[in-house]
Design an enzyme around this catalytic site. Sequence first.
Site, short mmCIF file in Angstrom:
data_model
loop_
_atom_site.label_atom_id
_atom_site.label_comp_id
_atom_site.label_asym_id
_atom_site.label_seq_id
_atom_site.Cartn_x
_atom_site.Cartn_y
_atom_site.Cartn_z
N ALA A 1 0.86 -1.18 0.00
CA ALA A 1 0.00 0.00 0.00
C ALA A 1 0.90 1.24 0.00
O ALA A 1 2.05 1.18 0.42
CB ALA A 1 -0.90 -0.02 1.23
N GLY B 1 0.62 -5.17 0.91
CA GLY B 1 -0.59 -5.28 0.11
C GLY B 1 -0.33 -5.92 -1.25
O GLY B 1 -1.24 -6.51 -1.85
N GLU C 1 -0.46 -9.55 -0.61
CA GLU C 1 -1.86 -9.87 -0.31
C GLU C 1 -2.71 -9.87 -1.59
O GLU C 1 -3.59 -10.71 -1.76
CB GLU C 1 -2.40 -8.88 0.72
CG GLU C 1 -1.71 -9.05 2.08
CD GLU C 1 -2.00 -7.92 3.06
OE1 GLU C 1 -1.78 -6.75 2.69
OE2 GLU C 1 -2.45 -8.21 4.18
N GLU D 1 4.82 -5.14 7.05
CA GLU D 1 4.06 -4.08 7.75
C GLU D 1 4.55 -3.86 9.17
O GLU D 1 4.50 -2.76 9.70
CB GLU D 1 2.57 -4.43 7.77
CG GLU D 1 1.87 -4.33 6.42
CD GLU D 1 1.88 -5.61 5.61
OE1 GLU D 1 2.70 -6.52 5.91
OE2 GLU D 1 1.06 -5.72 4.69
C1 HXC Z 1 4.94 4.30 -1.47
C2 HXC Z 1 6.86 3.37 -2.29
C3 HXC Z 1 6.50 2.11 -1.75
C4 HXC Z 1 5.27 2.01 -1.02
C5 HXC Z 1 8.41 1.90 -2.74
N1 HXC Z 1 8.04 3.19 -2.91
N2 HXC Z 1 7.49 1.22 -2.05
N3 HXC Z 1 6.08 4.43 -2.16
N4 HXC Z 1 4.53 3.14 -0.92
N5 HXC Z 1 4.82 0.88 -0.49
C6 HXC Z 1 8.77 4.23 -3.61
C7 HXC Z 1 10.01 4.69 -2.86
O1 HXC Z 1 9.67 5.62 -1.87
C8 HXC Z 1 10.84 5.28 -3.97
O2 HXC Z 1 10.34 6.56 -4.27
C9 HXC Z 1 10.52 4.39 -5.16
O3 HXC Z 1 9.28 3.73 -4.84
C10 HXC Z 1 11.56 3.32 -5.39
O4 HXC Z 1 11.77 2.64 -4.17
P1 HXC Z 1 13.21 2.44 -3.47
O5 HXC Z 1 12.96 2.19 -2.05
O6 HXC Z 1 14.10 3.58 -3.83
O7 HXC Z 1 13.70 1.13 -4.24
P2 HXC Z 1 14.68 0.00 -3.67
O8 HXC Z 1 15.83 0.60 -2.94
O9 HXC Z 1 14.95 -0.87 -4.85
O10 HXC Z 1 13.82 -0.81 -2.58
C11 HXC Z 1 12.68 -1.54 -2.98
C12 HXC Z 1 11.82 -1.95 -1.75
C13 HXC Z 1 11.53 -0.72 -0.90
C14 HXC Z 1 12.60 -2.99 -0.91
C15 HXC Z 1 10.57 -2.61 -2.27
O11 HXC Z 1 10.99 0.29 -1.75
C16 HXC Z 1 10.55 -0.94 0.20
O12 HXC Z 1 10.89 -1.51 1.24
N6 HXC Z 1 9.28 -0.50 0.00
C17 HXC Z 1 8.28 -0.58 1.03
C18 HXC Z 1 7.76 -1.94 1.17
C19 HXC Z 1 6.68 -2.03 2.26
O13 HXC Z 1 6.95 -1.72 3.44
N7 HXC Z 1 5.45 -2.44 1.88
C20 HXC Z 1 4.37 -2.54 2.82
C21 HXC Z 1 3.57 -1.30 2.80
S1 HXC Z 1 2.29 -1.30 4.02
P3 HXC Z 1 11.38 7.82 -4.49
O14 HXC Z 1 10.45 8.99 -4.64
O15 HXC Z 1 12.24 7.85 -3.32
O16 HXC Z 1 12.08 7.44 -5.77
C22 HXC Z 1 1.09 -2.21 3.35
C23 HXC Z 1 -0.13 -2.29 4.20
C24 HXC Z 1 -1.00 -3.38 3.74
O17 HXC Z 1 1.16 -2.72 2.29
C25 HXC Z 1 -2.39 -2.98 3.80
C26 HXC Z 1 -3.14 -3.59 2.68
C27 HXC Z 1 -2.95 -3.03 1.33
#
Ligand code: HXC
Length: 258
Positions: A65, A109, A112, A132
């Site tokens: 998400a 998400g 999921e 998360e």
């Molecule tokens: C918003 C996101 C994002 C996310 C990545 N980006 N994941 N933006 N929401 N979930 C953005 C980054 O901020 C970045 O923007 C760009 O995408 C590229 O990501 P990087 O981090 O620079 O890439 P990398 O170093 O290759 O790392 C990849 C990654 C990392 C390991 C996937 O991005 C990451 O850990 N993302 C978050 C994963 C996460 O925690 N997901 C769970 C979310 S909570 P900029 O502007 O800096 O270029 C969730 C709740 C569930 O899902 C509820 C149900 C839906």
Amino acid sequence: MNAPLVKIETRGRVGLLTLDRPKVLNALSNEVIDELAAAMQAFDADDAIGAMVLTGSEKAFAAGADIAAMKGWTFQDVYTQDFLGHNWEALKRIRKPVIAAVAGYALGGGCELAMLCDFIIAAENARFGQPEIKLGVIPGYGGTQRLPRAVGKAKAMDLVLTGRMMDAAEAERSGLVSRVVPVERVLDEAIEAATIIASMSLPSVLMAKECVSRAYESGLNEGLLFERRNFHALFATEDQKEGMSAFTEKRKPDFKHR
Ligand code: HXC
């Protein structure tokens, strides 16, 4: 008008949906899910489509998400708008089979959403996880429920509590994905599988999906009865006559989807 967040195409009788927010690794928002739900509902209602494939990019199926959007939300915001409720739940009601073709990250998400599909075909570079916990929350779109059903309690607890990722080989070993293929093959592999499914009789495909899904939602006896009644019901279709006649006449069946 804003650019579409989901690309919608067809490949023969297969509806192809591609998440298309590359700058944020296909992060999911209400808007993405609204578009996805509308496109899937349209394919569901379209007689020319027999199955669907949902995919992302080579780098990310979906990285979860949208954290930037969620960051400032309060309990009142998420509760009153029923975040992850009505429109996200709509995907669960799609009746035709949906295959997830996952390359790269399928996190939070994103994992999921892939699990909500009927099965997952993964690329060798796929990474699955429920991170998360590292954000101070928990999975909210089925992660604590579908993941243990897919991989068992031990691995689900491990993934949900540590937030670690698992690679495609571990995901296949633990039963989360049905096949692992090289990254350049993953979309074709999913489209080929969907094409095979779409060539079968639609009523039997819909019933098969409903019956397997029921295995997750009911006890064994109720599920067995549900399966048997659906099996009986298929003898009312023309395609059952065609399928069995074709076998005895040693020819390919010509299903009419009725
Ligand atoms: C918003 C996101 C994002 C996310 C990545 N980006 N994941 N933006 N929401 N979930 C953005 C980054 O901020 C970045 O923007 C760009 O995408 C590229 O990501 P990087 O981090 O620079 O890439 P990398 O170093 O290759 O790392 C990849 C990654 C990392 C390991 C996937 O991005 C990451 O850990 N993302 C978050 C994963 C996460 O925690 N997901 C769970 C979310 S909570 P900029 O502007 O800096 O270029 C969730 C709740 C569930 O899902 C509820 C149900 C839906």
